[in-house]
Each structure stands twice: as structure tokens, then as C-alpha cells.
Design a protein around this motif. Structure first.
Motif, mmCIF file in Angstrom:
data_model
loop_
_atom_site.group_PDB
_atom_site.id
_atom_site.type_symbol
_atom_site.label_atom_id
_atom_site.label_comp_id
_atom_site.label_asym_id
_atom_site.label_seq_id
_atom_site.Cartn_x
_atom_site.Cartn_y
_atom_site.Cartn_z
ATOM 1 N N ASP A 288 0.865 -1.178 0.000
ATOM 2 C CA ASP A 288 0.000 0.000 0.000
ATOM 3 C C ASP A 288 0.904 1.232 0.000
ATOM 4 O OD1 ASP A 288 -1.930 1.896 0.253
ATOM 5 O OD2 ASP A 288 -2.947 0.987 1.960
ATOM 6 N N THR A 289 1.363 1.605 -1.180
ATOM 7 C CA THR A 289 2.343 2.688 -1.262
ATOM 8 C C THR A 289 1.757 4.032 -0.859
ATOM 9 O OG1 THR A 289 1.838 3.077 -3.606
ATOM 10 C CG2 THR A 289 3.589 1.498 -3.092
ATOM 11 N N LEU A 290 0.470 4.237 -1.135
ATOM 12 C CA LEU A 290 -0.132 5.514 -0.758
ATOM 13 C C LEU A 290 -0.188 5.646 0.754
ATOM 14 C CD1 LEU A 290 -1.399 8.154 -1.485
ATOM 15 C CD2 LEU A 290 -3.604 6.993 -1.775
ATOM 16 N N ALA A 291 -0.558 4.576 1.452
ATOM 17 C CA ALA A 291 -0.559 4.620 2.915
ATOM 18 C C ALA A 291 0.860 4.830 3.436
ATOM 19 C CB ALA A 291 -1.157 3.340 3.490
ATOM 20 N N ALA A 292 1.841 4.189 2.810
ATOM 21 C CA ALA A 292 3.229 4.331 3.254
ATOM 22 C C ALA A 292 3.689 5.785 3.143
ATOM 23 C CB ALA A 292 4.135 3.418 2.431
ATOM 24 N N TYR A 293 3.449 6.416 1.993
ATOM 25 C CA TYR A 293 3.839 7.815 1.828
ATOM 26 C C TYR A 293 3.032 8.722 2.751
ATOM 27 C CZ TYR A 293 7.136 7.508 -2.049
ATOM 28 O OH TYR A 293 8.256 7.277 -2.812
ATOM 29 N N SER A 294 1.764 8.394 2.973
ATOM 30 C CA SER A 294 0.937 9.206 3.865
ATOM 31 C C SER A 294 1.469 9.156 5.287
ATOM 32 C CB SER A 294 -0.507 8.710 3.825
ATOM 33 O OG SER A 294 -1.041 8.784 2.520
ATOM 34 N N LEU A 295 1.861 7.970 5.744
ATOM 35 C CA LEU A 295 2.407 7.826 7.093
ATOM 36 C C LEU A 295 3.682 8.645 7.267
ATOM 37 C CD1 LEU A 295 1.824 3.998 7.555
ATOM 38 C CD2 LEU A 295 0.699 5.808 8.850
ATOM 39 N N THR A 296 4.514 8.660 6.246
ATOM 40 C CA THR A 296 5.753 9.442 6.336
ATOM 41 C C THR A 296 5.450 10.936 6.373
ATOM 42 O OG1 THR A 296 6.926 7.699 5.145
ATOM 43 C CG2 THR A 296 8.008 9.842 5.292
ATOM 44 N N LEU A 319 -6.054 11.500 4.025
ATOM 45 C CA LEU A 319 -7.510 11.571 3.900
ATOM 46 C C LEU A 319 -7.999 10.736 2.723
ATOM 47 C CD1 LEU A 319 -8.243 15.346 4.641
ATOM 48 C CD2 LEU A 319 -8.346 13.391 6.193
ATOM 49 N N ILE A 320 -7.220 10.668 1.651
ATOM 50 C CA ILE A 320 -7.588 9.826 0.506
ATOM 51 C C ILE A 320 -7.565 8.355 0.915
ATOM 52 C CG2 ILE A 320 -6.966 9.140 -1.836
ATOM 53 C CD1 ILE A 320 -8.053 11.948 -1.682
ATOM 54 N N VAL A 321 -6.543 7.967 1.662
ATOM 55 C CA VAL A 321 -6.463 6.578 2.133
ATOM 56 C C VAL A 321 -7.667 6.250 3.009
ATOM 57 C CG1 VAL A 321 -5.129 4.951 3.537
ATOM 58 C CG2 VAL A 321 -3.960 6.523 1.988
ATOM 59 N N LEU A 322 -8.039 7.172 3.871
ATOM 60 C CA LEU A 322 -9.158 6.939 4.767
ATOM 61 C C LEU A 322 -10.477 6.878 4.000
ATOM 62 C CD1 LEU A 322 -9.816 6.646 7.801
ATOM 63 C CD2 LEU A 322 -10.191 9.115 7.863
ATOM 64 N N ALA A 323 -10.620 7.695 2.971
ATOM 65 C CA ALA A 323 -11.866 7.742 2.205
ATOM 66 C C ALA A 323 -11.995 6.583 1.234
ATOM 67 C CB ALA A 323 -11.955 9.062 1.440
ATOM 68 N N ASP A 324 -10.879 6.032 0.774
ATOM 69 C CA ASP A 324 -10.912 4.966 -0.225
ATOM 70 C C ASP A 324 -10.909 3.624 0.474
ATOM 71 O OD1 ASP A 324 -10.776 3.508 -2.575
ATOM 72 O OD2 ASP A 324 -8.589 3.584 -2.629
ATOM 73 N N PRO A 325 -12.032 2.912 0.505
ATOM 74 C CA PRO A 325 -12.044 1.622 1.195
ATOM 75 C C PRO A 325 -11.209 0.599 0.472
ATOM 76 C CG PRO A 325 -14.085 1.955 -0.003
ATOM 77 C CD PRO A 325 -13.318 3.241 -0.105
#
Length: 437
Positions: A288-296, A319-325
């Protein structure tokens, strides 16, 4: 209307959304008059006239230039422009960076969900423009959205879309440039190392060092002063307890002067970095690369000593990660029915709307930094607490990028091993001869 509806209806709805967003932005308090752009503009002109960069202070304020010399080198074209053209160019660059970032973040979700892509992009742009960090970035004339776009450009270059392209060799350049312009994005270089993107990490490190070296070559005395003195003078950027400082350091400073602020901040920052490294490992394992970059990005905001509200544009990808199930689980082997969790999805959607409301409210300025009550702790540090909550609980989805998604990460390389071969089994087995024959 994301999946159904006529083009005319969508255009009408989007036009109303754009008009409403424009009206809110026009009347909402908090217009900053491009204050930071004025600091950049004045500092660059002062530097070219006197050879001194960090002596400049904007008239009537205690604020001056606080970025590394390479950032001033990048801003030198402002010397050729008047004040209003410089503002127009800055706004246009931030708008282009925002559009590119939204395309990278929203378009894959729209394609995967079967949404109308341009309609989803337009609605996302309106929601993005309403958030306090984006409003302040434009209103101050800040460069934060440009830095986020540079870092996320590296994520795109590492995706499947560029697997066979020479452009992939540039992955890491954006991160290195962002780290040379502002120091906080340097945590993304550590991100690349922890996720074993060795080539991109080496490219980012070389780019950051090369850009910093260019600053030394162009302005050796200014560079020496920055790295030996100016960098460590935190009084230049404002007080830690300022309500606009939504970092861990700001939260701790608002708890009271009797606390050992520096020691407590170091301990809290180390704990946050440990949590970040753990969750980053999980996101990388799930691809989950988007979550990884978001966490950083969230960790950058928390551990930096100063995180003004406009720095919190790093929260937008979360917010995109949270909104996208997450994609629906595989069908049950026995019944063939896919298990669904509508309650959990609705809860996540509601939470995403709530966080968007909080980030758009500007509520942190309803309190004063000298308050020591629970309201000041929760309300005055609402953005910092939201950032910490997202770092703790941001969903990590298992393989969210589908194979046809150009943003999907390339699978990790595996060393090919020769397949084992065995002699084919005989078609029949000979019966042993009876004894005595």
C-alpha cells in the motif's frame, strides 16, 4: 452521481460546488496577504543587492528568510519580476502542483471504482481548496504543495507505469530537491531506505547533497552561516507555543513552561519515529504505497519542531487513504459470496468527513497559547492530535492497487531459481518376481 447521471447534471452540480467554494474562500477569515511570499521576495532582492541573505527582516515584523540557501537560489527568478507578477506565478505553480497531486491521488480511485473521472477530480479539488492547510499555503504564498508534488512524483516514477521507462531512473530526484529546499522532507529519504528502494534512496541522497553543494558554490559565506548558526536559531521562526504550531513540540509547549520541553519533545519524537517505522513496514509489506507515503508525511509534521498549519498539506494523502475503502475481499470458497462490511465503510466515510470538517474549521485559533485547560489541549492542538491519530490508526489496505492501475507498485524483484525437474513417473509399476524363480 459519481457512477450515474448525465453530463449536464454533473456540470451543473460541479458549477454550484465551484461557486460555493469560491464564496467561502472569499468571505472566510484568515487571508494572509501573501506574507511569506513577501519574505521570499524581499530576501532575494536584499541578497542580490547586499550579498547577505539571513540579515533580511520583513519591515514591521521580526520574520526573515529561514530556508537553506538552495531554496533562495531556486527563488532567484523572483528578482526579475514585479510584486504582482511574482504573486501570480507563485499561485499558478501551487495550483498546478495541487492539480497534479489530486490527479495522482484521486484518479486511480475513480478508475478503480468506476466513477466519472473528471467529475470526481472537480469535487475533490473543491474539498481540497476548503481545507485550512491549502488555504493558508495559497494565502501565505508558501511552497508546501510544490514540495508534496515533488515527493509524490517519485512515487509515480516507482510505479508500474514507468517499469520499462528511462524516466524511472529519476525516481528520488524530487525527494532530494524537496529535502534541499526544506529540511523536513528529508525523512522521505529514510522512507526509501526502510522500504528498500535502494536506487531511489541513493538518487535522493545524491540530489540533496548536490543541491546543497550548489548552494555552497553560489553563496559559500551565506551557506556557512546557515548551517552553523541560522539553522539552530529557532527564535527566527516564532515561538513554539504559537497556536499555529501543530507539531509535537508545539503541543508540549502549550502544556506549560514548567515542563522539560526539550527533553520531553525528544522522547516523544523518538516514540513517534518508532511507531512510524513499524507502520511503514506494515504498509510496505501490504504494498500500500499511498498509505506508506501518507504515514511518512504525517511523521514529518509531528517530529518537526515547527509545523505551521500550512505545512499540514502533508495530511491530504492520508484523507484519501481513509476515504478509499480497501478492495472487496475474495469470495467465500463455499458459498461464492463476497463478505461485505458496509458498517465499517460507512464509519470510515463519516470519519473522513469529520476530519475534513476539523481541518477546514480553523478551530485552533479559538484558543490562546497561555491557556492551560482541557479546551486548549484538545481544541488548540486539534490538528496535531488529528495527525497523531492518523499515524496511529490510518488503515493499511492489502494490495489496494489493482494490476491495471498505473500507480500500482512494481512487485519486488525476486531471484529466479531453476525449477526442479524429476523423472516422470512410470505408467505402471512392475510386479516383483515371486520367490524361487
Amino acid at each position: 452521481m459519481l457512477t450515474r447521471g448525465t453530463t449536464t447534471a454533473r456540470i451543473a452540480v460541479l458549477a454550484v460546488a465551484v461557486l460555493a467554494t469560491g464564496l467561502v474562500l472569499a468571505v472566510i477569515p484568515g487571508h494572509r496577504g501573501w506574507f511569506d511570499a513577501g519574505v521570499y521576495y524581499g530576501a532575494v532582492r536584499h541578497w542580490t543587492a547586499t550579498g547577505q541573505l539571513y540579515d533580511y527582516v520583513r519591515p514591521g515584523t521580526p520574520y526573515g528568510f529561514t530556508y537553506p540557501p538552495f531554496a533562495a537560489v531556486c527563488m532567484l527568478p523572483m528578482r526579475l519580476l514585479g510584486w504582482h507578477p511574482a504573486i501570480a506565478v507563485g499561485v499558478a505553480l501551487s495550483a498546478a502542483a495541487t492539480a497534479l497531486l489530486l490527479y495522482w491521488l484521486v484518479d486511480p480511485v475513480a478508475r478503480r471504482r468506476g466513477w466519472c473521472r473528471w467529475y470526481a477530480f472537480g469535487l475533490a479539488a473543491c474539498l481540497c481548496a476548503l481545507t485550512n492547510p491549502v488555504r493558508d499555503t495559497f494565502s501565505f504564498g508558501q511552497v508546501n504543495l510544490l514540495l508534496v508534488a515533488l515527493v509524490f512524483a517519485d512515487r509515480q516514477l516507482a510505479s508500474r507505469q514507468f517499469t520499462q521507462s528511462r524516466w524511472r531512473l529519476l525516481a528520488g530526484v524530487g525527494t532530494g530537491l524537496a529535502a534541499a529546499i526544506k529540511l523536513t522532507p528529508a525523512l522521505f529519504i529514510v522512507h526509501l531506505l526502510l522500504t528498500r528502494q535502494w536506487r531511489a534512496a541513493a538518487t535522493a541522497t545524491a540530489t540533496a547533497l548536490g543541491a546543497t553543494g550548489a548552494g555552497f558554490l553560489i553563496a559559500p559565506e551565506v551557506s556557512r552561516r546557515f548551517w552553523t548558526a541560522t539553522l539552530w536559531d529557532t527564535d527566527r521562526v516564532g515561538g513554539f507555543a504559537n497556536m499555529s504550531n501543530q507539531s509535537l513540540q508545539g503541543l508540549i509547549a502549550r502544556l506549560g513552561p514548567h515542563l522539560p520541553g526539550r527533553a520531553l519533545w525528544v522522547a516523544a519524537a523518538l516514540a513517534v519515529l518508532a511507531l512510524w517505522a513499524h507502520r511503514l513496514h506494515r504498509a510496505a509489506a501490504a504494498r500500500d504505497t499511498l498509505a506508506a507515503y501518507s504515514l511518512t508525511g504525517l511523521a514529518c509534521c509531528l517530529v518537526s519542531p515547527i509545523t505551521w498549519v500550512h505545512h499540514l498539506v502533508w495530511m491530504l494523502p492520508a484523507l484519501i487513504v481513509l476515504a478509499d475503502p480497501a478492495p472487496d475481499p475474495a469470495p467465500d470458497a463455499g458459498t461464492g459470496a463476497a463478505p461485505r462490511r458496509p458498517g465499517r465503510r460507512r464509519a470510515r466515510t463519516a470519519l473522513c468527513w469529520l476530519l475534513h470538517l476539523v481541518l477546514s474549521s480553523g478551530m485552533v485559533w479559538l484558543w490562546h497559547p497561555d491557556g492551560r485547560d482541557l479546551g486548549t489541549l484538545l481544541g488548540g492542538s486539534a490538528y496535531a492530535l488529528t495527525t497523531l491519530g492518523l499515524l496511529l490508526a490510518l488503515p493499511i489496505r492489502h494490495h489496494p492497487e489493482q494490476p491495471d492501475d498505473p500507480a500500482a507498485p512494481e512487485p519486488p524483484e525476486r531471484t529466479a531459481t531453476p525449477a526442479r525437474t524429476s523423472a516422470p513417473a512410470p505408467a505402471f509399476r512392475e510386479r516383483p518376481a515371486p520367490a524361487g524363480r
